[in-house]
Design a protein around this motif. Structure first.
Motif, PDB file in Angstrom:
ATOM      1  N   TRP A 109       0.843  -1.184   0.000  1.00 57.11           N
ATOM      2  CA  TRP A 109       0.000   0.000   0.000  1.00 57.11           C
ATOM      3  C   TRP A 109       0.879   1.235   0.000  1.00 57.11           C
ATOM      4  CZ3 TRP A 109      -4.620  -1.328  -1.328  1.00 57.11           C
ATOM      5  CH2 TRP A 109      -5.138  -2.554  -0.928  1.00 57.11           C
ATOM      6  N   SER A 110       0.433   2.286  -0.667  1.00 61.39           N
ATOM      7  CA  SER A 110       1.250   3.493  -0.810  1.00 61.39           C
ATOM      8  C   SER A 110       0.397   4.731  -0.579  1.00 61.39           C
ATOM      9  CB  SER A 110       1.865   3.542  -2.219  1.00 61.39           C
ATOM     10  OG  SER A 110       2.408   4.813  -2.492  1.00 61.39           O
ATOM     11  N   SER A 111       0.848   5.592   0.337  1.00 61.85           N
ATOM     12  CA  SER A 111       0.142   6.851   0.578  1.00 61.85           C
ATOM     13  C   SER A 111       0.233   7.769  -0.635  1.00 61.85           C
ATOM     14  CB  SER A 111       0.705   7.549   1.818  1.00 61.85           C
ATOM     15  OG  SER A 111       2.105   7.735   1.702  1.00 61.85           O
ATOM     16  N   ALA A 112       1.337   7.675  -1.381  1.00 56.57           N
ATOM     17  CA  ALA A 112       1.470   8.489  -2.596  1.00 56.57           C
ATOM     18  C   ALA A 112       0.449   8.066  -3.638  1.00 56.57           C
ATOM     19  CB  ALA A 112       2.886   8.372  -3.159  1.00 56.57           C
ATOM     20  N   ALA A 113       0.188   6.757  -3.735  1.00 52.02           N
ATOM     21  CA  ALA A 113      -0.827   6.269  -4.672  1.00 52.02           C
ATOM     22  C   ALA A 113      -2.206   6.763  -4.267  1.00 52.02           C
ATOM     23  CB  ALA A 113      -0.807   4.745  -4.724  1.00 52.02           C
ATOM     24  N   LEU A 114      -2.474   6.805  -2.961  1.00 53.58           N
ATOM     25  CA  LEU A 114      -3.764   7.308  -2.487  1.00 53.58           C
ATOM     26  C   LEU A 114      -3.933   8.778  -2.858  1.00 53.58           C
ATOM     27  CD1 LEU A 114      -6.343   6.765  -0.858  1.00 53.58           C
ATOM     28  CD2 LEU A 114      -5.084   7.440   1.193  1.00 53.58           C
ATOM     29  N   ALA A 115      -2.875   9.573  -2.658  1.00 56.83           N
ATOM     30  CA  ALA A 115      -2.940  10.993  -3.017  1.00 56.83           C
ATOM     31  C   ALA A 115      -3.126  11.162  -4.523  1.00 56.83           C
ATOM     32  CB  ALA A 115      -1.667  11.710  -2.565  1.00 56.83           C
ATOM     33  N   ALA A 116      -2.432  10.337  -5.308  1.00 62.87           N
ATOM     34  CA  ALA A 116      -2.594  10.397  -6.763  1.00 62.87           C
ATOM     35  C   ALA A 116      -4.009  10.000  -7.154  1.00 62.87           C
ATOM     36  CB  ALA A 116      -1.579   9.492  -7.446  1.00 62.87           C
ATOM     37  N   GLY A 117      -4.578   9.029  -6.436  1.00 66.38           N
ATOM     38  CA  GLY A 117      -5.951   8.619  -6.703  1.00 66.38           C
ATOM     39  C   GLY A 117      -6.939   9.737  -6.463  1.00 66.38           C
ATOM     40  N   VAL A 118      -6.673  10.558  -5.450  1.00 64.18           N
ATOM     41  CA  VAL A 118      -7.539  11.715  -5.190  1.00 64.18           C
ATOM     42  C   VAL A 118      -7.479  12.701  -6.354  1.00 64.18           C
ATOM     43  CG1 VAL A 118      -7.881  13.726  -3.709  1.00 64.18           C
ATOM     44  CG2 VAL A 118      -7.430  11.486  -2.687  1.00 64.18           C
ATOM     45  N   GLY A 119      -6.262  12.983  -6.840  1.00 66.70           N
ATOM     46  CA  GLY A 119      -6.116  13.925  -7.956  1.00 66.70           C
ATOM     47  C   GLY A 119      -6.783  13.432  -9.223  1.00 66.70           C
ATOM     48  N   ILE A 120      -6.528  12.166  -9.564  1.00 73.74           N
ATOM     49  CA  ILE A 120      -7.139  11.587 -10.762  1.00 73.74           C
ATOM     50  C   ILE A 120      -8.647  11.485 -10.599  1.00 73.74           C
ATOM     51  CG2 ILE A 120      -7.315   9.467 -12.122  1.00 73.74           C
ATOM     52  CD1 ILE A 120      -4.827  11.092 -12.734  1.00 73.74           C
ATOM     53  N   GLY A 121      -9.090  11.083  -9.419  1.00 76.90           N
ATOM     54  CA  GLY A 121     -10.526  10.969  -9.168  1.00 76.90           C
ATOM     55  C   GLY A 121     -11.237  12.300  -9.275  1.00 76.90           C
ATOM     56  N   ALA A 122     -10.590  13.363  -8.798  1.00 78.25           N
ATOM     57  CA  ALA A 122     -11.196  14.698  -8.870  1.00 78.25           C
ATOM     58  C   ALA A 122     -11.429  15.113 -10.318  1.00 78.25           C
ATOM     59  CB  ALA A 122     -10.314  15.711  -8.153  1.00 78.25           C
ATOM     60  N   LEU A 123     -10.448  14.861 -11.180  1.00 81.13           N
ATOM     61  CA  LEU A 123     -10.601  15.260 -12.583  1.00 81.13           C
ATOM     62  C   LEU A 123     -11.569  14.341 -13.324  1.00 81.13           C
ATOM     63  CD1 LEU A 123      -6.934  16.278 -13.435  1.00 81.13           C
ATOM     64  CD2 LEU A 123      -8.911  17.778 -13.169  1.00 81.13           C
ATOM     65  N   ALA A 124     -11.591  13.059 -12.962  1.00 79.45           N
ATOM     66  CA  ALA A 124     -12.588  12.159 -13.554  1.00 79.45           C
ATOM     67  C   ALA A 124     -13.992  12.628 -13.182  1.00 79.45           C
ATOM     68  CB  ALA A 124     -12.351  10.729 -13.083  1.00 79.45           C
ATOM     69  N   CYS A 125     -14.164  13.055 -11.927  1.00 83.10           N
ATOM     70  CA  CYS A 125     -15.452  13.609 -11.495  1.00 83.10           C
ATOM     71  C   CYS A 125     -15.786  14.878 -12.272  1.00 83.10           C
ATOM     72  CB  CYS A 125     -15.413  13.937 -10.006  1.00 83.10           C
ATOM     73  SG  CYS A 125     -15.702  12.523  -8.948  1.00 83.10           S
ATOM     74  N   ALA A 126     -14.771  15.695 -12.524  1.00 78.11           N
ATOM     75  CA  ALA A 126     -14.998  16.948 -13.245  1.00 78.11           C
ATOM     76  C   ALA A 126     -15.556  16.690 -14.642  1.00 78.11           C
ATOM     77  CB  ALA A 126     -13.702  17.756 -13.324  1.00 78.11           C
TER      78      ALA A 126
END
Length: 293
Positions: A169-186
């Motif tokens: 598990w990676s905290s950096a991957a989680l943060a990247a998931g937030v960024g990608i998820g935000a733009l996918a939501c957009a």
């Protein structure tokens, strides 16, 4: 029957960057944080097949479900296969399940070489994709579509891509998931902003319908800002070179300007592509920095 070009259009190729981006971002984190400092590229390719197939499956399933409900009878956006009468509903449903099958085979290969519990994650992802607009009470009609996109095309896709390569598990991957998820939501937000009049009339209570036009425009801008903040968090957890990912704001800012400028109907269609490319740029820039680091 629909032509080959219409089937391609029905797969909504403008949405495919949203499937490529999480795999890029997750692989970048894996390359930076992997056991040997290297990504497992064949697993990255399998993850890409899963992500692309699920995206196409969601698009065909949405076309089918909205089409049989009559939601797409009056369209502002691109053509829909069932709603336009170009293809029979049954054929579009079969295309959706074929795409789900491709995703399932690739996912099975990943689970067999990583961890079998990933099959449960895949099954939940498929069910979430189908019941977005399918079933008796689709949650996309209740204003929960953005939640699904953020979770499955953001967090699950990015974190999962990293995990199958590093098995950690990676905290950096989680943060990247937030960024990608935000733009996918957009992407979904601007799509639903465009469709507020027709969705309201059809009884499709998307988040945009519930929020109204003004607050939906603000939500789009907030999601772009959230994606920028996520770049900074990823950089803080890995390398400051990842800040080059803020270059996505060249495109993201353009989308915000159009949305906040009051564009409606067909005027919002270009923002879908702009936001999709912005998401891809976010992933490519951040992943490139992580790979080089």
């Amino acid at each position: 029957m629909a032509t080959a070009a219409q089937w391609v259009q029905g797969a909504r190729p403008r949405t495919l960057p949203a499937a490529v981006a999480p795999v890029l971002a997750g692989t970048g984190v894996a390359a930076y944080d992997g056991t040997a400092g290297d990504a497992v590229w064949w697993k990255a390719l399998l993850a890409l097949v899963v992500s692309l197939a699920l995206q196409v499956a969601v698009n065909y399933a949405n076309d089918y479900s909205d089409g049989i409900r009559g939601t797409d009878d009056v369209r502002v956006g691109p053509m829909r296969l069932v709603g336009s009468g170009a293809a029979p509903a049954g054929a579009v449903k079969r295309a959706a399940f074929l795409a789900f099958g491709v995703a399932g085979v690739a996912g099975l290969a990943l689970a067999a070489t990583t961890a079998w519990w990933l099959l449960a994650v895949g099954l939940v992802s498929v069910l979430a994709a189908w019941y977005y607009t399918g079933g008796a009470k689709p949650y996309g009609y209740l204003g929960l579509g953005e939640v699904m996109v953020f979770v499955f095309f953001g967090l699950v896709a990015v974190v999962g891509t990293t995990y199958v390569q590093t098995e950690r598990w990676s905290s950096a991957a989680l943060a990247a998931g937030v960024g990608i998820g935000a733009l996918a939501c957009a992407i979904l937000v601007v799509n639903n902003l465009r469709d507020i009049p027709t969705d309201r009339e059809a009884g499709k209570l998307t988040l945009a319908v519930r929020l109204g036009e003004r607050r939906t425009r603000l939500l789009y801008a907030a999601l772009v800002v959230a994606a920028a903040v996520a770049v900074v968090v990823v950089a803080a957890l890995t390398t400051w070179w990842a800040l080059v990912g803020l270059g996505f704001l060249v495109l993201g800012g353009r989308g915000v300007a159009i949305v906040q400028g009051g564009a409606t109907g067909p005027g919002l269609i270009p923002v879908l592509q702009t936001t999709g490319i912005a998401e891809l740029a976010w992933a490519a820039l951040v992943a490139g920095a992580l790979v080089l680091a």
